[in-house]
Design an enzyme around this catalytic site. Structure first.
Site, PDB file in Angstrom:
ATOM      1  N   ASP A   1       0.857  -1.184   0.000  1.00  0.00           N
ATOM      2  CA  ASP A   1       0.000   0.000   0.000  1.00  0.00           C
ATOM      3  C   ASP A   1       0.894   1.236   0.000  1.00  0.00           C
ATOM      4  O   ASP A   1       2.010   1.189   0.538  1.00  0.00           O
ATOM      5  CB  ASP A   1      -0.921   0.017   1.221  1.00  0.00           C
ATOM      6  CG  ASP A   1      -2.188   0.821   0.978  1.00  0.00           C
ATOM      7  OD1 ASP A   1      -3.249   0.221   0.747  1.00  0.00           O
ATOM      8  OD2 ASP A   1      -2.101   2.076   0.980  1.00  0.00           O
TER       9      ASP A   1
ATOM     10  N   LYS B   1      -0.655   2.980   7.326  1.00  0.00           N
ATOM     11  CA  LYS B   1      -1.447   1.744   7.260  1.00  0.00           C
ATOM     12  C   LYS B   1      -0.537   0.518   7.271  1.00  0.00           C
ATOM     13  O   LYS B   1      -0.754  -0.434   8.023  1.00  0.00           O
ATOM     14  CB  LYS B   1      -2.280   1.775   5.965  1.00  0.00           C
ATOM     15  CG  LYS B   1      -3.336   0.703   5.877  1.00  0.00           C
ATOM     16  CD  LYS B   1      -4.126   0.777   4.577  1.00  0.00           C
ATOM     17  CE  LYS B   1      -5.335   1.663   4.692  1.00  0.00           C
ATOM     18  NZ  LYS B   1      -6.207   1.619   3.501  1.00  0.00           N
TER      19      LYS B   1
ATOM     20  N   PHE C   1     -16.530 -10.564  -4.923  1.00  0.00           N
ATOM     21  CA  PHE C   1     -17.946 -10.492  -4.557  1.00  0.00           C
ATOM     22  C   PHE C   1     -18.102 -10.471  -3.037  1.00  0.00           C
ATOM     23  O   PHE C   1     -19.084 -10.956  -2.500  1.00  0.00           O
ATOM     24  CB  PHE C   1     -18.706 -11.682  -5.163  1.00  0.00           C
ATOM     25  CG  PHE C   1     -18.647 -11.723  -6.662  1.00  0.00           C
ATOM     26  CD1 PHE C   1     -19.469 -10.901  -7.430  1.00  0.00           C
ATOM     27  CD2 PHE C   1     -17.744 -12.552  -7.319  1.00  0.00           C
ATOM     28  CE1 PHE C   1     -19.403 -10.922  -8.820  1.00  0.00           C
ATOM     29  CE2 PHE C   1     -17.673 -12.578  -8.714  1.00  0.00           C
ATOM     30  CZ  PHE C   1     -18.504 -11.762  -9.462  1.00  0.00           C
TER      31      PHE C   1
ATOM     32  N   GLU D   1     -18.869  -6.531   2.749  1.00  0.00           N
ATOM     33  CA  GLU D   1     -18.240  -6.056   3.971  1.00  0.00           C
ATOM     34  C   GLU D   1     -19.032  -6.584   5.163  1.00  0.00           C
ATOM     35  O   GLU D   1     -20.252  -6.716   5.094  1.00  0.00           O
ATOM     36  CB  GLU D   1     -18.211  -4.528   3.978  1.00  0.00           C
ATOM     37  CG  GLU D   1     -17.173  -4.003   3.015  1.00  0.00           C
ATOM     38  CD  GLU D   1     -17.189  -2.493   2.914  1.00  0.00           C
ATOM     39  OE1 GLU D   1     -17.528  -1.821   3.892  1.00  0.00           O
ATOM     40  OE2 GLU D   1     -16.848  -1.996   1.833  1.00  0.00           O
TER      41      GLU D   1
ATOM     42  N   CYS E   1     -19.740   0.009  -3.226  1.00  0.00           N
ATOM     43  CA  CYS E   1     -19.920  -0.701  -4.496  1.00  0.00           C
ATOM     44  C   CYS E   1     -21.189  -0.346  -5.245  1.00  0.00           C
ATOM     45  O   CYS E   1     -21.122   0.116  -6.386  1.00  0.00           O
ATOM     46  CB  CYS E   1     -19.865  -2.201  -4.250  1.00  0.00           C
ATOM     47  SG  CYS E   1     -18.176  -2.777  -4.053  1.00  0.00           S
TER      48      CYS E   1
ATOM     49  N   LYS F   1     -24.185  -0.279   6.446  1.00  0.00           N
ATOM     50  CA  LYS F   1     -24.861  -1.519   6.826  1.00  0.00           C
ATOM     51  C   LYS F   1     -24.191  -2.029   8.103  1.00  0.00           C
ATOM     52  O   LYS F   1     -23.133  -1.511   8.490  1.00  0.00           O
ATOM     53  CB  LYS F   1     -24.767  -2.544   5.697  1.00  0.00           C
ATOM     54  CG  LYS F   1     -23.358  -3.053   5.434  1.00  0.00           C
ATOM     55  CD  LYS F   1     -23.423  -4.161   4.416  1.00  0.00           C
ATOM     56  CE  LYS F   1     -22.302  -5.124   4.579  1.00  0.00           C
ATOM     57  NZ  LYS F   1     -22.361  -6.237   3.672  1.00  0.00           N
TER      58      LYS F   1
END
Ligand code: UDX
Ligand code: UDX
Length: 441
Positions: free
Chosen positions: A30, A35, A154, A157, A262, A322
C-alpha cells in the site's frame, strides 16, 4: 504460490490475508505508510469480523508480509492482484488513475513471467488497457512474458472473510491456458465452482451482478411505496415472493436504500459504460432514482410527523451503510442527516464502530457514548443501520428517556417487537400504515 496484492484496503487486505490463510506466501502493498506500519504490527485498520485473528496468525507463520514497495512485491511474486481504489468521477465514470499507475510500476519492475490480475471493479475493456500499459513500460531489451486477467470480487463487507472462504463462485477472465491453470492453483484449497471466460465478460459479470442486486433492492423499495398506499405489508410481500426459488428472499429488504462503496458507484459506472457503448440503460437510471427517492420519502415522513423540525432534537441509531462494518462510504445516513440539519434539526448519533469515520464526514452533529445517551431528551429516534445490538435495547428505558417516544425504523428492525404497546409511536418502511399519503408524497 508467491502472490502480491497492490492496495491493502477493504478488498485487498481481506484477499491478501485469506490467500495466506489458504497456504500462499502473500506480500500486501500500500502507498499509505501509516497503514502498512499498523498492519506489520498485526493491527487491522478497518472493522471486519474475523480478519484480525487471521492477520496475526499469518504474520506469525510468515506467510504474510507488508511493504510499501511495489518493486519488492512484484519481483518475488508470480501472481499480482491490483486492488487499489477506483473512485467515481463527477460524471459517474470510474477514475482509473491508480490502476494505470500501478500497472506501470509493475511493468518496470518485472523480472520474469507475471500474472497480473484486476481485482478492483473496473469498466469492461480495462484489461486490454492494462495489458497495453504493461507492454509499453516493460524494461527495454528484455523479453518478459506476462498475462493480464480479471478476477472480480464479490465480498460483502461485514462477512468478507466468510465470503472469501466460501465463495458462491470464482469468476476468472483469462486469455491463456497458463493463466487459467495458475488461477486453479491459487483457488484449489477452496474447491470453488469456477466460471472461466474472457476478460471482458468477467469484468461485466461484476457490474451486472451488483447492478442486478441494486435493482432487486430498488424494486422492493418501490413495492414498499405501493404497500404504504394500499395497506399492504412489504415484509409479508417479500416473504411471499422469496419462497419462489426463481426470485429468492435475499436482497428483498425495503428500507432507506442501498449505500456502500460498491452499489452506488457500480450502478453509476455501468450506466456510463452502457452510454459510451451506445446503449441507454434507462432501467438502471430508475434503480438509482428510486434509491435516492427512498431517502427523501423517509425525511418527508419525519418532517410530517414532527410537524416542525427546526430545533427538534433527533437521535440516530446507526451510521454505517450496513451493520458489521465501519464503512461510511455513500451511507444513506449521510444524506438523511444532512437533510434534517438543513431543516434546523439538532442531531445526536451513535454507531457501534463507525463513529470515528463518521466524524470526518458529519461534523455538525453530537456523538453519544451509547444509545441511551442519544435517546435522552430526543423528540424522535431514527434507526438507520440494523446492528444486532440495537435489537437488544431496553425500550422501556428508552421510552422513559425520550421527550417524545416517536421511532422511525428505516430498516424494519423492530417490526415484530410491539413497540406501540409500550408507548411508542412507531413507523417502519412499507408496512401499510398509509402514512405516506398523509404527507402527499
Ligand atoms: C477498491 C475499489 O475501490 C473497488 O472498486 C474494488 O472493487 C476493490 O478495491 P476498497 O478496497 O474498498 O475498494 O478501497 P480502499 O479501502 O479505498 O482501498 C484501496 C487501497 O489502495 C487504499 O489502502 C490505498 O491507500 C491503496 N492505494 C491506492 C495504493 O496502494 N496505491 C495507489 O496508487 C492508490
Ligand atoms: C456488495 C455486494 O454484495 C458484493 O458482492 C460486492 O462485491 C460488493 O458490494 P457490500 O456493499 O459490502 O457488498 O454490502 P451488501 O450486503 O451487498 O449491501 C449493500 C447495501 O444494500 C447496504 O447499504 C445494505 O443496507 C443495502 N441492502 C441490502 C438493502 O437495502 N436491502 C437488502 O435487501 C440488502
Amino acid at each position: 504460490m508467491n502472490i502480491a496484492i497492490i492496495g491493502s484496503g477493504y478488498v485487498g487486505l481481506v484477499t491478501g490475508v485469506c490467500l495466506a490463510q489458504i497456504g500462499h506466501k502473500v506480500s500486501c502493498v500500500d502507498v499509505d505508510e501509516e497503514k502498512i506500519g499498523k498492519l506489520k504490527q498485526g493491527k487491522v485498520p478497518i472493522y471486519e469480523p474475523g480478519l484480525g485473528e487471521l492477520l496475526k496468525k499469518n504474520l506469525k507463520n510468515k506467510r504474510l508480509t507488508f511493504t510499501t514497495s511495489i518493486r519488492e512485491a512484484t519481483r518475488k511474486s508470480t501472481a499480482i492482484f491490483i486492488a487499489v481504489g477506483t473512485p467515481s468521477k463527477k460524471n459517474g465514470d470510474a477514475d482509473l488513475t491508480y490502476v494505470e499507475n500501478v500497472a506501470r510500476q509493475i511493468a518496470v519492475n518485472m523480472n520474469g513471467y507475471k500474472l497480473i490480475i484486476e481485482k478492483s471493479t473496473v469498466p469492461a475493456e480495462t484489461g486490454k488497457r492494462v495489458a497495453r500499459t504493461i507492454k509499453m513500460n516493460l524494461p527495454r531489451k528484455q523479453k518478459l512474458d506476462f498475462d493480464v486477467a480479471s478476477n472480480p470480487e464479490f465480498l460483502r463487507e461485514g462477512s468478507a472473510v466468510h465470503d472469501f472462504m466460501n465463495p458462491d463462485r470464482v469468476v476468472i477472465g483469462v486469455e491463456s491456458k497458463k493463466a487459467e491453470l495458475l488461477f486453479r492453483e491459487i483457488y484449489k484449497p477452496l474447491k470453488p465452482d469456477m466460471v472461466v471466460t474472457n476478460i471482458s465478460s468477467a469484468e461485466l459479470i461484476k457490474h451486472a451482478s451488483n447492478s442486478f442486486l441494486a435493482a432487486k433492492i430498488s424494486f422492493m423499495n418501490s413495492i414498499s411505496q405501493v404497500c404504504e398506499r394500499l395497506g399492504a405489508d412489504v415484509l409479508k410481500v417479500a416473504e411471499g415472493m422469496g419462497f419462489d426459488k426463481r426470485i429468492g428472499r435475499a436482497f428483498l429488504n425495503a428500507g432507506i436504500g442501498y449505500g456502500g462503496s460498491c452499489f452506488p458507484k457500480d450502478v453509476d459506472a455501468f450506466i456510463r459504460i452502457s452510454e459510451k457503448s451506445g446503449y441507454d440503460f434507462s432501467m438502471l437510471k430508475e434503480v438509482r432514482k428510486v434509491n435516492e427517492e427512498q431517502k427523501t420519502f423517509f425525511v418527508r415522513l419525519i418532517e410530517d410527523k414532527l410537524w416542525i423540525v427546526k430545533n427538534k432534537v433527533i437521535g440516530v441509531l446507526g451510521l454505517a451503510f450496513k451493520p458489521d462494518t465501519d464503512d461510511m462510504r455513500s451511507a444513506p445516513s449521510i444524506d438523511i442527516i444532512n437533510a434534517l440539519l438543513q431543516e434546523g434539526a439538532k442531531i445526536k448519533a451513535y454507531d457501534p464502530v463507525a463513529m470515528p469515520n463518521a466524524r470526518k464526514i458529519l461534523k455538525k452533529i453530537v456523538y453519544g457514548k451509547d444509545p441511551y445517551e442519544v435517546a435522552k431528551g430526543c423528540d424522535c429516534l431514527l434507526l438507520l443501520t440494523e446492528w444486532d445490538e440495537f435489537r437488544k435495547l431496553d425500550f422501556k428505558k428508552i421510552e422513559a428517556l425520550m421527550k417524545q417516544p416517536i421511532l422511525f425504523d428505516g430498516r424494519n428492525l423492530y417490526h415484530d417487537m410491539g413497540l406501540e404497546k409500550i408507548g411508542f409511536e412507531y413507523y417502519g418502511v412499507g408496512r401499510g400504515d398509509r402514512h405516506v399519503n398523509d404527507v402527499g408524497a
